[in-house]
Design an enzyme around this catalytic site. Structure first.
Site, PDB file in Angstrom:
ATOM      1  N   ASP A 117       0.815  -1.211   0.000  1.00  8.84           N
ATOM      2  CA  ASP A 117       0.000   0.000   0.000  1.00  8.84           C
ATOM      3  C   ASP A 117       0.854   1.268   0.000  1.00  8.84           C
ATOM      4  OD1 ASP A 117      -2.439   1.330  -0.044  1.00  8.84           O
ATOM      5  OD2 ASP A 117      -2.528   1.509   2.129  1.00  8.84           O
ATOM      6  N   LEU A 127      -3.242  -6.907   2.440  1.00 10.32           N
ATOM      7  CA  LEU A 127      -2.508  -7.382   1.271  1.00 10.32           C
ATOM      8  C   LEU A 127      -1.108  -6.791   1.157  1.00 10.32           C
ATOM      9  CD1 LEU A 127      -5.402  -7.077  -1.349  1.00 10.32           C
ATOM     10  CD2 LEU A 127      -4.677  -9.128  -0.097  1.00 10.32           C
ATOM     11  N   CYS A 142     -23.487  -5.890   1.747  1.00  9.51           N
ATOM     12  CA  CYS A 142     -22.477  -4.842   1.904  1.00  9.51           C
ATOM     13  C   CYS A 142     -22.977  -3.517   1.348  1.00  9.51           C
ATOM     14  CB  CYS A 142     -21.164  -5.248   1.238  1.00  9.51           C
ATOM     15  SG  CYS A 142     -21.261  -5.551  -0.542  1.00  9.51           S
ATOM     16  N   ASP A 166     -16.052  -0.307   9.078  1.00  7.53           N
ATOM     17  CA  ASP A 166     -16.077  -1.732   8.723  1.00  7.53           C
ATOM     18  C   ASP A 166     -17.470  -2.219   8.357  1.00  7.53           C
ATOM     19  OD1 ASP A 166     -13.319  -2.173   9.268  1.00  7.53           O
ATOM     20  OD2 ASP A 166     -13.758  -2.300  11.408  1.00  7.53           O
TER      21      ASP A 166
END
Length: 348
Positions: free
Chosen positions: A138, A173, A198, A246
């Site tokens: 990132d 990631l 979501c 979240d």
């Protein structure tokens, strides 16, 4: 007695990655699909990136790994689970407390993953003559989610984040670009199907349509990336989110398969689970830095963080917090002072 064949380089790398603590590992060619390139281009062309100018400035490198490093042949995509061991949305029912995104409740994951990646990179360079590597987490124009999907770590869900069959929506990631010519990982099944949980969970309606995100409406963007006053239209919708959000991740049905993350440095610090808004509002720069030493929250600074806290105070409906906000209406930072005045005005 016949010898067992030597494991392939992909198997050796994957085994070592898991030995280092990674929960997911996969391999793909150093290229993005045309669909992924189009998705990135639309994100910028629509202005959905907001003030994140680097998304536009380095779009060509994000869309093509070889534009960033011409020698790269393969990408090793790594995932580290940060799945919580309790309901991450429970704090939303405590209006006098703040809700901090799960990944930010302890150490900065950038530092954790980068250290692990460097150890794995040292192993990778030993897998052939003249092998070269570059590691990313990132911190560069790398399309992490499309590459992770191509490496079969999961798929980009309708909330645009990666979804894993094993770890749900809770994967951090990192990538290793390498000159090694690695065999791509075998395809793995998995999809969102007809589920839209979501999308409907988002308080600010930040999804123009499935698989597309307008970051300008996203609470994570507003509380972390956005400098200056937060637009008034979004403030009542933010509830007590004070760093990240979240909501779209937590409702994903695939999370039922996720085991709590194993990385101790990502396990929530008790004081960062449902912290008291009155205490957070009183932080000066020194106490802010002390409380969030080693945390990703430290990156946004005291003023932006206290701005978020004051919006949560305005949304709390807790009369005892009105005076806490009133004490900051003359704060030296104009953005903090404005947020404090707004919070006071939310009380009759």
């Amino acid at each position: 007695m016949s010898r067992q064949p030597k494991p392939s380089v992909e198997v050796r790398i994957a085994e070592h990655a898991r030995h280092l603590g990674f929960d997911a590992v996969g391999f793909c060619r150093a290229e993005l699909s045309d669909d992924d390139k189009a998705r990135l281009r639309e994100f910028v062309d629509q202005g959905w990136h907001g003030t994140m100018g680097w998304m536009k400035e380095r779009l060509d490198q994000r869309s093509d790994p070889q534009a960033l490093w011409p020698d790269v042949r393969s990408v090793i995509s790594l995932g580290l689970s940060y799945a919580p061991d309790s309901d991450p949305l429970a704090t939303l029912q405590q209006p006098d407390r703040g809700n901090i995104s799960v990944y930010a409740r302890n150490r900065d994951y950038h530092d954790i993953i980068k250290g692990m990646l460097k150890h794995l990179a040292q192993f990778v360079v030993k897998q052939g003559d003249g092998v070269e590597v570059k590691v990313f987490v990132d911190t560069a124009p790398v399309a992490e989610k499309p590459l992770a999907e191509a490496a079969q770590l999961g798929w980009q869900g309708k909330h645009t984040n990666l979804v894993s069959r094993a770890d749900g929506s809770w994967l951090l990631l990192g990538e290793i670009y390498t000159t090694l010519d690695l065999a791509p990982s075998e395809p793995r099944a998995g999809s969102c199907g007809s589920c839209t949980r979501c999308l409907t969970a988002c308080p600010t309606n930040a999804f123009p349509r499935p698989y597309r995100l307008d970051a300008r409406r996203c609470i994570s963007y507003l509380t972390i990336e956005h400098a200056g006053p937060i637009p008034h239209e979004f403030r009542p919708l933010m509830g007590n989110h004070i760093y990240g959000c979240d909501d779209c991740l937590a409702v994903c049905p695939w999370n039922r398969f996720a085991q709590a993350g194993r990385q101790a440095k990502l396990a929530a610090r008790p004081e960062l689970v449902a912290p008291r808004l009155d205490e957070l509002a009183r932080l000066d720069d020194a106490s802010f830095r002390a409380l969030f030493s080693g945390s990703p929250i430290k990156r946004i600074g005291r003023n932006r963080f206290v701005r978020n806290v004051l919006i949560a105070i305005g949304n709390s409906g807790t009369p005892a917090l009105r005076d806490v906000a009133a004490n900051l209406t003359s704060d030296q930072d104009a953005v903090v002072a404005e947020a404090a005045q707004w919070a006071v005005e939310q009380y009759p």
